[in-house]
Design a protein around this motif. Sequence first.
Motif, PDB file in Angstrom:
ATOM      1  N   GLN A  28       2.266   4.913  -2.033  1.00 33.91           N
ATOM      2  CA  GLN A  28       2.883   5.117  -3.333  1.00 33.91           C
ATOM      3  C   GLN A  28       4.399   4.988  -3.303  1.00 33.91           C
ATOM      4  O   GLN A  28       5.061   5.458  -2.376  1.00 33.91           O
TER       5      GLN A  28
ATOM      6  N   GLU B 209       1.384  -6.639   5.162  1.00 36.84           N
ATOM      7  CA  GLU B 209       1.233  -5.767   4.005  1.00 36.84           C
ATOM      8  C   GLU B 209       2.056  -4.494   4.221  1.00 36.84           C
ATOM      9  O   GLU B 209       1.846  -3.751   5.187  1.00 36.84           O
TER      10      GLU B 209
ATOM     11  N   LYS C  80       0.836  -1.197   0.000  1.00 36.97           N
ATOM     12  CA  LYS C  80       0.000   0.000   0.000  1.00 36.97           C
ATOM     13  C   LYS C  80       0.871   1.247   0.000  1.00 36.97           C
ATOM     14  O   LYS C  80       2.028   1.201   0.402  1.00 36.97           O
TER      15      LYS C  80
ATOM     16  N   VAL D 198       3.268  -0.818   4.008  1.00 37.56           N
ATOM     17  CA  VAL D 198       2.730   0.515   3.764  1.00 37.56           C
ATOM     18  C   VAL D 198       3.935   1.410   3.474  1.00 37.56           C
ATOM     19  O   VAL D 198       4.774   1.643   4.339  1.00 37.56           O
TER      20      VAL D 198
END
Length: 115
Positions: A4, A34, A2, A36
């Motif tokens: 950019q 996940e 997650k 970030v």
Amino acid sequence: MKGQTTCRCGQCTGDIQDEFRNQLLVVEKVAGIEFVIISGFRCETYNKKVGGVAGSAHTRGLAVDVKAADSPTRYAIVKASLGLGITRIGISFKDNFIHMDKDLTEPQDVLWGYS
Ligand SMILES: [Zn+2]
């Protein structure tokens, strides 16, 4: 993953290198967390703006800062990174991130902290 990986300057479209991204995706899977992305590619201008080290691996698209706000998360990310060839790691306990990079022009097998 997650967040950019592209530069946040709002001017350029710089991004991290594909091979490095693929490596991160493997590390992410093994870590079971996940990622970030707090900071990915940085052009020279943006890197200067956020106080990055001159010539940072971020400016070559070979570094990311991943959010890691607790001890188990830090451990899982560092453990997976070490086993999967991430050779440069930095840990910030103040801003809660782990810097991971694969810049072969910098010293290898290093782990540092930010103060
Ligand atoms: Zn930029």
